[in-house]
Write an enzyme that holds these catalytic residues in place. Structure first.
Site, short mmCIF file in Angstrom:
data_model
loop_
_atom_site.label_atom_id
_atom_site.label_comp_id
_atom_site.label_asym_id
_atom_site.label_seq_id
_atom_site.Cartn_x
_atom_site.Cartn_y
_atom_site.Cartn_z
N LYS A 136 0.87 -1.19 0.00
CA LYS A 136 0.00 0.00 0.00
C LYS A 136 0.90 1.22 0.00
O LYS A 136 2.02 1.17 0.50
CB LYS A 136 -0.87 0.01 1.27
CG LYS A 136 -2.11 0.85 1.14
CD LYS A 136 -3.25 0.03 0.58
CE LYS A 136 -4.49 0.84 0.31
NZ LYS A 136 -5.63 -0.02 -0.04
N ASP B 181 -7.16 4.18 -4.25
CA ASP B 181 -7.78 4.04 -2.93
C ASP B 181 -8.40 5.43 -2.67
O ASP B 181 -8.67 6.16 -3.62
CB ASP B 181 -6.75 3.64 -1.86
CG ASP B 181 -7.39 3.18 -0.55
OD1 ASP B 181 -7.88 2.04 -0.50
OD2 ASP B 181 -7.43 3.97 0.41
#
Ligand code: NDP
Ligand code: 2IT
Length: 449
Positions: A122, A162
């Protein structure tokens, strides 16, 4: 187990979101460790909680007035036991190492559950795209990629979107990667349809979440049709969660953003949803404007001093938190239970506090953790990678049908693992164990690396 958690906390004391995610997983996998003493000797918990690599970098950029700003960029490469690092980029002022480590940690298990060969990672930045012009966002994305490009690649690390990163940002990031690397590859997912993106990727997280919820209800001989649902957020995941609930004959009465929420007793319909999509994706406006357009709805400003979120205090059958982490606390969970909620499916990552999870489990609410329920997004990212490798595009029906099969299979894996370890029907324990075992076995096969 408490031992490991204490060690993780002592190592990085400020990282409360990361600690929360670790605690949730390791409290579920205790029986697996007991049945597999060799896991202990191989220090699997110590290894799985330590990122393989973290990259942090300066991101300088110039605004439209010529003023220079500096943000911080990150990529947490958590685990590559079952495939290249894979996971989104988040652009939000709250982004820090703790948040990205928690997201990367969750991603490892989520990706394992999808059945596709993807490791977990991430990244992102504390940059706030809100209120910025397209040109400012482009310059920021270009600067971000001038550093990130040397760490990623279609077989190494494949970022996606995201919070705060959608098709616009992926476009600017991809353009700069292509220029620097001098190659056109599937290095990012969530690309535009005309340049390597997959049909159904924008819809996949929300659709997948509702497919998962429908599977849970089906196992209880029930269905989404006729159910009243609360949805939070108004971004990518929330919009497509609403869309699929409508497809399946359910009713949605709430949506929110960080400024407040709307309650529409009559329920959203296709036209209202189209209004929200245009408001959020094109005009980049606030959810308050829904009430201006549909005055029979009620708008309430967010008020953190209340200690609870009134969105979760309406009578409903199902709740789909689709905004951000820790958006449902113990009191919200109790309010939902008191209002008769039967199912809670996490579209967002870690939207429930540990205390809220406990409330739902104690009250036998059907509860789907994000690493299972919202895995549809990354699953279709995996399908986008596959299509890019083959240099072809599947039709919508093919991608959607694969998504349904994947969500069904994740649902079954959760139930099977929960059953195997004596916690039948507990999707939290099932998801954590199924993901954990797959990753740990791959790590052990590959030696001490
Ligand atoms: P978007 O940026 O499209 O939308 C995010 C929504 O959540 C916005 O309505 C936003 O409101 C709200 N929100 C964000 N931060 C906060 C906050 N701190 N407090 C209150 N509201 C907030 O993001 P996504 O829809 O893509 O992501 C939503 C959630 O789903 C996240 O948890 C993400 O990690 C998760 N997720 C996303 C996937 C994807 O494919 N996109 C896949 C799996 C999970 P505002 O505009 O006011 O900030
Ligand atoms: O949290 C997530 O699963 C995502 N933001 C999607 C990641 C991806 O690589 O598609």
């Amino acid at each position: 187990m408490t031992d490991i958690l204490e060690k993780v906390k002592a190592k990085d004391p400020g990282e409360k979101e990361f600690h929360q995610a670790v605690q949730e997983v390791i409290s579920s996998v205790q029986p697996v460790l007991e049945r597999n003493p060799h896991y202990r000797q191989a220090a699997v918990l110590e290894r799985i909680t330590e990122p393989e690599r973290i990259i942090m970098f300066r991101v300088p950029w110039m605004d439209d007035q010529g003023q220079v700003h500096v943000n911080r960029g990150f990529r947490v490469e958590m685990n590559s036991a079952i495939g290249p690092y894979k996971g989104g980029l988040r652009f939000h002022p709250s982004v820090n190492l703790s948040i990205l480590k928690f997201l990367a940690f969750e991603q490892v298990f989520k990706n394992a559950l999808t059945t596709l060969p993807m490791g977990g990672g991430k990244g992102g930045s504390d940059f706030d795209p809100k209120g910025k012009s397209d040109n400012e966002v482009m310059r920021f994305c270009q600067s971000f990629m001038t550093e990130l490009f040397r760490h990623i690649g279609p077989n190494t690390d494949v970022p996606a979107g995201d919070i705060g990163v959608g098709t616009r940002e992926i476009g600017y990031l991809f353009g700069m990667y292509k220029k620097l690397a001098n190659e056109f590859t599937g290095v990012l997912t969530g690309k535009g349809l005309g340049w390597g993106g997959s049909l159904i990727r924008p819809e996949a997280t929300g659709y997948g979440c509702v497919y998962f919820a429908a599977e849970m209800l089906k196992a209880k001989h029930d269905r989404i049709e006729g159910k009243t649902c609360l949805v939070s957020g108004a971004g990518n995941v929330a919009q497509h969660t609403v869309e699929k609930i409508l497809d399946m004959g359910g009713k949605v009465i709430t949506l929110s953003d960080s400024s407040g929420y709307i309650y529409d007793e009559e329920g959203l319909d296709r036209e209202k949803l189209a209004f929200v999509k245009e408001l959020k994706n094109i005009k980049r406006g606030r959810i308050r404007e829904y009430h201006e357009k549909y005055p029979r709805s009620v708008y309430t400003d967010a008020d953190p001093s209340l200690g609870y979120n009134p969105l979760w205090n309406h009578k409903a059958d199902c709740a789909f938190p689709c905004a951000t982490e820790n958006e449902i606390n113990e009191r919200d969970a109790q309010n939902l239970v008191n209002n008769g909620v039967r199912l809670v499916a996490e579209g967002a990552n870690m939207p429930l506090t540990l205390e809220a999870i406990q409330v739902f489990l104690e009250n036998n609410i059907l509860y789907a953790p994000g690493k299972a329920a919202n895995a549809g997004g990354v699953a279709v990212s995996g399908l986008e990678m596959a299509q890019n490798s083959m240099r072809l595009n599947w039709p919508k029906e093919e991608v959607d049908s694969r998504l349904r099969i994947i969500m069904k299979s994740i649902h079954q894996s959760c139930l099977d693992a929960a059953e195997r370890y004596g916690r039948p029907g507990n999707y939290l324990v099932g998801a954590n164990i199924a993901g954990f075992v797959k990753v740990v076995n791959a790590m052990l096969d590959q030696g001490i690396v």
